[in-house]
Design an enzyme around this catalytic site. Structure first.
Site, PDB file in Angstrom:
ATOM      1  N   ASP A 261       1.632  -5.079   3.852  1.00 51.60           N
ATOM      2  CA  ASP A 261       0.081  -5.287   3.459  1.00 51.60           C
ATOM      3  C   ASP A 261      -0.075  -5.973   3.791  1.00 51.60           C
ATOM      4  OD1 ASP A 261       2.073  -7.930   3.066  1.00 51.60           O
ATOM      5  OD2 ASP A 261       1.345  -9.219   2.282  1.00 51.60           O
ATOM      6  N   GLU A 262      -1.655  -6.413   2.988  1.00 49.60           N
ATOM      7  CA  GLU A 262      -2.718  -6.864   3.887  1.00 49.60           C
ATOM      8  C   GLU A 262      -2.770  -7.549   5.004  1.00 49.60           C
ATOM      9  OE1 GLU A 262      -2.949 -11.176  -0.123  1.00 49.60           O
ATOM     10  OE2 GLU A 262      -1.401 -10.763   2.126  1.00 49.60           O
ATOM     11  N   ALA A 263      -2.409  -6.053   5.458  1.00 46.67           N
ATOM     12  CA  ALA A 263      -3.219  -5.823   7.589  1.00 46.67           C
ATOM     13  C   ALA A 263      -4.561  -5.963   7.364  1.00 46.67           C
ATOM     14  CB  ALA A 263      -2.118  -4.738   7.966  1.00 46.67           C
TER      15      ALA A 263
END
Length: 531
Positions: free
Chosen positions: A334-336
């Site tokens: 996530d949130e890369a």
């Protein structure tokens, strides 16, 4: 993977009278109902069972009670009996010996391999003058039956277990809670306490968020500086800490004895600043990062083009897999925001392949849907009411392609969200999540295009940016995590806020007795005493 269960019936039977289920479960605006007469013990059970009714005389539970296991039922059933005895003794200290032999008064643990309708986790409970009989196909089912019995046994110890019968199976196979020990470090003993708190309400999965920008919490033989350096920080600049591999194994075994599977998460390719502070070679520029103690996200990324990166994830995931008997490894995803989309997809291809080489099944946050989920990969959805239609459609397409979904909507079951503006700890980026909102949604009909058959289950994450103490933890988790337990276990027809708030209120004294510092939600008529 456990086979997804169907409910045994369409209605929940509580006591002798039928209870109307006409109110819409998901209607958050519906006013609370008129306070009814005090519920019977079988009406207070939480999670609500498939069927439960009070009937006949009860059983005199006391100093002469024994727990009986049938000859040949095996070591696991004996272990269930021993743990149940420990739980039922309580502060009173009743003897409760566990003896071999199915005949006689007492609490009887009965394994019936032919009880196919009960599935892997279901059970029957029958209480009458001669004792209480718990029946299941598996030791796991007997464990769940024992947790139900705990709610029927008088809290003071000796007393009467009311006569009655329960037959029960879970709605979803996966009923989880996540704790983030990366933002703030917590010792194994505190996590064990959470396991006990969860297991009594039939939560069967503990997801451990072990690594993030702020800290790396698990020792590694092949990359020792991860814990030595990366473990030495946390949000706010505290000392951090890490678990040894033996401590991790101890926790996994402790959870397994309570039929709770541990799912470890090593987040990647983002949320990796602690690793990059530990090893310069994990950065594309070859320079180690400074430790990070803030709460921003999306700024770190592994060096996707370096083969050393893949040696790193292979060795680290291999060590974690070796210590984890469960089927899943969670690889974040996530949130890369600092990893370009093409690089992200290429990286996740290789990371998923590594998981497969160690005989595990991939779990990742739902952003994996934007790449190429491996065969059998499970997506964990953490969106909310403002998540874009396109993002939701991507998850629905993955589900249609055969990828099971774990539902963790942030504006429903993120336990770090504040209850209201007066809540001291927690965040509010997904909005306030009062107890009623956390409960009032249906996992089987929540995400458009994702039918109930594609829902593996539900999970309530607790992120710890603002959680530094046990009090912080328990105030945010309780009582909302009990709603998660009911959403995951109980049949859809049983889900009703007005009846749930009464069941939840009845749990208050039990939470008090266990020293759980829970939030007294103002719209729950909390009970002050136990029978």
């Amino acid at each position: 993977m456990r086979v997804l269960r169907r409910t045994l019936g369409a209605l929940l039977v509580l006591g002798a009278a039928a209870v109307s289920c006409t109110a819409a479960h998901g209607d958050d605006s519906r006013p609370g109902g008129v306070r009814a007469a005090a519920p019977t013990p079988y009406e207070r059970l939480l999670p609500a069972p498939v069927s439960a009714r009070a009937e006949g005389a009860g059983y005199a539970f006391g100093a002469g009670t024994v727990i009986r296991t049938a000859p040949g039922s095996g070591a696991q059933v004996r272990q269930v009996g021993e743990l149940l005895a420990e739980q039922l003794r309580g502060a009173v200290g009743l003897p409760l010996p566990v003896v071999a032999g199915a005949d006689g008064d007492g609490i009887r643990l009965r394994l019936d391999r032919g009880a196919g309708a009960l599935g892997e986790e279901g059970y029957r409970l029958e209480a009458g003058p001669s004792g209480v009989t718990l029946t299941a196909r598996t030791p796991e089912g007997l464990f769940h039956a024992g947790q139900t019995l705990r709610q029927l046994v008088p809290a003071r110890g000796a007393g009467t277990v009311p006569g009655g019968r329960v037959q029960d199976t879970p709605r979803f196979a996966y009923r989880g809670a996540m704790i983030d020990i990366a933002r703030h470090f917590f010792p194994v003993e505190q996590v064990k306490r959470y396991v006990d708190q969860l297991a009594q309400y039939k939560v069967n999965t503990l997801h451990l968020h072990l690594t993030d920008d702020q800290g790396w919490r698990l020792a590694s033989d092949s990359w020792p500086r991860l814990a030595e350096v990366g473990g030495g920080s946390e949000v706010g600049g505290g000392p951090g800490g890490h678990w040894t591999k033996d401590e991790y194994r101890e926790l996994v075994a402790y959870a397994a004895r309570r039929y709770v599977d541990v799912v470890p998460e090593i987040d990647m390719p983002g949320h990796v600043n602690a690793a990059q502070a530990s090893y310069a070679e994990l950065n594309c520029d070859g320079k180690a990062r400074e430790r990070y103690t803030g709460i921003k996200v999306g700024f770190s990324s592994l060096c996707v083009g370096s083969e050393r990166t893949y040696e790193f994830i292979d060795e680290v995931l291999g060590e974690v897999a070796e210590m984890t008997p469960g089927k899943y490894l969670h690889i974040g995803g996530d949130e890369a925001h600092s990893t370009p989309a093409a690089d992200y997809a290429a990286f996740m291809d290789r990371a998923q392949a590594v998981v497969g080489t160690y005989g595990k099944r991939v779990v990742a946050w739902h952003q994996l849907a934007s790449a190429r989920p491996a065969a059998g990969a499970v997506l964990q959805y953490w969106g909310h009411d403002r998540t874009s239609a396109a993002e939701r459609a991507g998850v629905a397409a993955a589900a249609k392609a055969g990828h099971p979904v774990i539902l963790s909507p942030a504006d429903r079951v993120y336990l770090d969200m504040k209850y209201d503006k007066a809540t001291k700890q927690g965040l509010a980026w997904a909005g306030y999540v009062p107890v009623r909102r956390a409960y009032s949604w249906d996992p089987g009909a929540y995400l458009p295009g994702v039918p109930e058959s594609a829902v593996l289950g539900v999970e309530a994450p607790l992120w710890t940016e603002t959680v530094a103490t046990r009090k912080d933890w328990e105030q945010l988790a309780f009582p909302r995590v009990l709603g998660l337990a009911e959403l995951g276990w109980s049949p859809a027809a049983a889900l009703d806020w007005d009846r749930y708030r009464e069941r939840l209120a009845a749990q208050g004294p039990r939470l008090d007795a266990q020293g759980i510092d829970y939030f007294r939600a103002p719209d729950v008529p909390w009970s002050r005493s136990l029978s």
